[in-house]
Design a protein around this motif. Sequence first.
Motif, PDB file in Angstrom:
ATOM      1  N   SER A  44       0.817  -1.218   0.000  1.00 43.17           N
ATOM      2  CA  SER A  44       0.000   0.000   0.000  1.00 43.17           C
ATOM      3  C   SER A  44       0.846   1.261   0.000  1.00 43.17           C
ATOM      4  CB  SER A  44      -0.941  -0.002   1.211  1.00 43.17           C
ATOM      5  OG  SER A  44      -1.843  -1.093   1.167  1.00 43.17           O
ATOM      6  N   VAL A  45       2.028   1.187   0.616  1.00 43.51           N
ATOM      7  CA  VAL A  45       2.891   2.377   0.699  1.00 43.51           C
ATOM      8  C   VAL A  45       4.050   2.299  -0.290  1.00 43.51           C
ATOM      9  CG1 VAL A  45       2.253   2.850   3.083  1.00 43.51           C
ATOM     10  CG2 VAL A  45       4.234   1.383   2.621  1.00 43.51           C
ATOM     11  N   ASN A  46       3.917   1.429  -1.295  1.00 47.27           N
ATOM     12  CA  ASN A  46       4.887   1.323  -2.391  1.00 47.27           C
ATOM     13  C   ASN A  46       6.274   0.872  -1.949  1.00 47.27           C
ATOM     14  OD1 ASN A  46       3.339   2.171  -4.779  1.00 47.27           O
ATOM     15  ND2 ASN A  46       3.160   4.136  -3.702  1.00 47.27           N
ATOM     16  N   GLN A  47       6.365   0.089  -0.884  1.00 43.27           N
ATOM     17  CA  GLN A  47       7.652  -0.471  -0.490  1.00 43.27           C
ATOM     18  C   GLN A  47       8.024  -1.662  -1.368  1.00 43.27           C
ATOM     19  OE1 GLN A  47       7.462  -1.429   3.683  1.00 43.27           O
ATOM     20  NE2 GLN A  47       7.769   0.681   4.338  1.00 43.27           N
ATOM     21  N   VAL A  48       7.005  -2.305  -1.953  1.00 44.70           N
ATOM     22  CA  VAL A  48       7.243  -3.450  -2.840  1.00 44.70           C
ATOM     23  C   VAL A  48       6.346  -3.307  -4.061  1.00 44.70           C
ATOM     24  CG1 VAL A  48       7.962  -5.023  -1.007  1.00 44.70           C
ATOM     25  CG2 VAL A  48       5.542  -4.859  -1.605  1.00 44.70           C
TER      26      VAL A  48
ATOM     27  N   ILE B 185      -4.854  -1.333  -3.972  1.00 41.51           N
ATOM     28  CA  ILE B 185      -4.245  -2.595  -4.358  1.00 41.51           C
ATOM     29  C   ILE B 185      -5.134  -3.320  -5.362  1.00 41.51           C
ATOM     30  CG2 ILE B 185      -2.904  -2.829  -2.253  1.00 41.51           C
ATOM     31  CD1 ILE B 185      -4.947  -4.744  -1.167  1.00 41.51           C
ATOM     32  N   LEU B 186      -4.496  -4.186  -6.149  1.00 37.58           N
ATOM     33  CA  LEU B 186      -5.184  -4.822  -7.263  1.00 37.58           C
ATOM     34  C   LEU B 186      -4.736  -6.280  -7.383  1.00 37.58           C
ATOM     35  CD1 LEU B 186      -7.011  -4.314  -9.840  1.00 37.58           C
ATOM     36  CD2 LEU B 186      -4.850  -3.896 -11.063  1.00 37.58           C
ATOM     37  N   GLY B 187      -5.666  -7.221  -7.285  1.00 39.41           N
ATOM     38  CA  GLY B 187      -5.336  -8.630  -7.429  1.00 39.41           C
ATOM     39  C   GLY B 187      -5.040  -8.996  -8.861  1.00 39.41           C
TER      40      GLY B 187
ATOM     41  N   THR C 206      -3.402 -14.661  -2.521  1.00 35.11           N
ATOM     42  CA  THR C 206      -3.565 -14.027  -3.830  1.00 35.11           C
ATOM     43  C   THR C 206      -2.433 -13.036  -4.049  1.00 35.11           C
ATOM     44  OG1 THR C 206      -5.959 -14.220  -3.556  1.00 35.11           O
ATOM     45  CG2 THR C 206      -5.193 -12.748  -5.267  1.00 35.11           C
ATOM     46  N   TYR C 207      -1.947 -12.932  -5.276  1.00 32.12           N
ATOM     47  CA  TYR C 207      -0.885 -11.983  -5.608  1.00 32.12           C
ATOM     48  C   TYR C 207      -1.531 -10.639  -5.954  1.00 32.12           C
ATOM     49  CZ  TYR C 207       2.483 -15.866  -6.065  1.00 32.12           C
ATOM     50  OH  TYR C 207       3.295 -16.958  -5.838  1.00 32.12           O
ATOM     51  N   PHE C 208      -1.090  -9.590  -5.263  1.00 38.08           N
ATOM     52  CA  PHE C 208      -1.603  -8.246  -5.497  1.00 38.08           C
ATOM     53  C   PHE C 208      -0.478  -7.314  -5.900  1.00 38.08           C
ATOM     54  CE2 PHE C 208      -5.221  -9.852  -3.302  1.00 38.08           C
ATOM     55  CZ  PHE C 208      -6.298  -9.023  -3.629  1.00 38.08           C
ATOM     56  N   THR C 209      -0.799  -6.360  -6.771  1.00 34.15           N
ATOM     57  CA  THR C 209       0.068  -5.225  -7.024  1.00 34.15           C
ATOM     58  C   THR C 209      -0.723  -3.991  -6.623  1.00 34.15           C
ATOM     59  OG1 THR C 209       1.522  -4.164  -8.643  1.00 34.15           O
ATOM     60  CG2 THR C 209      -0.613  -4.928  -9.457  1.00 34.15           C
ATOM     61  N   ASN C 210      -0.272  -2.808  -6.985  1.00 39.31           N
ATOM     62  CA  ASN C 210      -1.072  -1.615  -6.716  1.00 39.31           C
ATOM     63  C   ASN C 210      -1.239  -0.803  -7.994  1.00 39.31           C
ATOM     64  OD1 ASN C 210       1.254   0.054  -7.031  1.00 39.31           O
ATOM     65  ND2 ASN C 210       1.791  -0.237  -4.877  1.00 39.31           N
ATOM     66  N   GLY C 211      -2.065   0.214  -7.931  1.00 33.68           N
ATOM     67  CA  GLY C 211      -2.380   0.981  -9.126  1.00 33.68           C
ATOM     68  C   GLY C 211      -1.171   1.615  -9.772  1.00 33.68           C
ATOM     69  N   THR C 212      -0.240   2.100  -8.942  1.00 32.04           N
ATOM     70  CA  THR C 212       0.955   2.750  -9.469  1.00 32.04           C
ATOM     71  C   THR C 212       1.807   1.777 -10.277  1.00 32.04           C
ATOM     72  OG1 THR C 212       1.019   4.289  -7.598  1.00 32.04           O
ATOM     73  CG2 THR C 212       3.056   4.000  -8.841  1.00 32.04           C
ATOM     74  N   VAL C 213       2.015   0.599  -9.730  1.00 27.98           N
ATOM     75  CA  VAL C 213       2.845  -0.404 -10.410  1.00 27.98           C
ATOM     76  C   VAL C 213       2.128  -0.956 -11.645  1.00 27.98           C
ATOM     77  CG1 VAL C 213       3.979  -2.648 -10.170  1.00 27.98           C
ATOM     78  CG2 VAL C 213       4.043  -1.017  -8.279  1.00 27.98           C
TER      79      VAL C 213
END
Length: 327
Positions: free
Chosen positions: A73-77, A97-99, A212-219
């Motif tokens: 959520s805080v873009n550390q990963v 976040i986005l699955g 579940t594998y999640f990324t976020n909107g920025t990535v």
Amino acid sequence: MNCKLVTSTLALGLMLAAPAVAQEKFSLMLNWKAGGDHAPLYYALSQGWFNDAGVDLEIIQGNGSGAAATALSVNQVDMAIIDMPTALQFKGQGSDILGVFVAYNDSANGIYWKKSSGIESVADLPGHKLGAPASDAARQIWGPIAEAIDIDPNSVEWVNIQPTAKVAALQSGAIDATTHMYSVHFIYEDVFGDDLGFALLRDNGLNPYGLTYFTNGTVAAGKTELVRSVVHVTQKAFEFCLTTPEPCSHALSSAVSMKAADAARELEYASKVIPGEGNTLPIGAFNPERVAQDYKLVSEAFEITAFDPATAFTNDFIDTSISYPKQ
């Protein structure tokens, strides 16, 4: 010396010296310390599949789904493995976040007890002590679990214990039951033998998506092709490891200094819930109706801001040609 030969030799040397694909760094945080369900990742790393796809993948050991969701959520990963109900809770609290990939199509959460404690089934849990960390994924959704197994959620006493103390606490009698992931089921079998009682939540009326594998909107927007490559390689690795587990468990044990026998058994048990009973979707793909059901579960269990569950996942990164092996 023949000029053509010199030119050809130089060209060949340059081709051999140059990497086949330029690689970009990408970080993935696990939900917990490496275990059986992570074996496909380590196998793909050992075979150079991520590198071949242009991904310089860094795997970061985790400390629970909540910690992984926070880091993402805080873009550390760039990506994190998170239990689905936990992820939806974070989404409802404002996390972008986005699955992108389902690892456990069936819930791997189970309840473990000693029969000698007087518990024969989940119906006998009232009046007993259950032990787990406050952040434990199953404990977080205890209300819906209790409803599914038809008991009063307040009829049990929760005891705070460390994640690594579950088996010892159950063995000593400090608690009467605990929750744990099915991938380590064999440990309970080895320790408790015929005295072991167990219920898998998916068989008791509650089956949200699991890890579940999640990324976020920025990535997702800024590293679109990297995300796609990571998902495709992960799909390929899951397909291979579900049919050929031995090299995958070996890759896991070699990478994280786990006993080979433990790695093999963890992968064996994880593989029983990874595909999902009756699931016909491509490897890692989401069923929108199930996500909606999981959202309903979470929205009733936690105070969250309402959102469209369709915004919590995407199948856009999934290679639809990669399917689960026939069971």
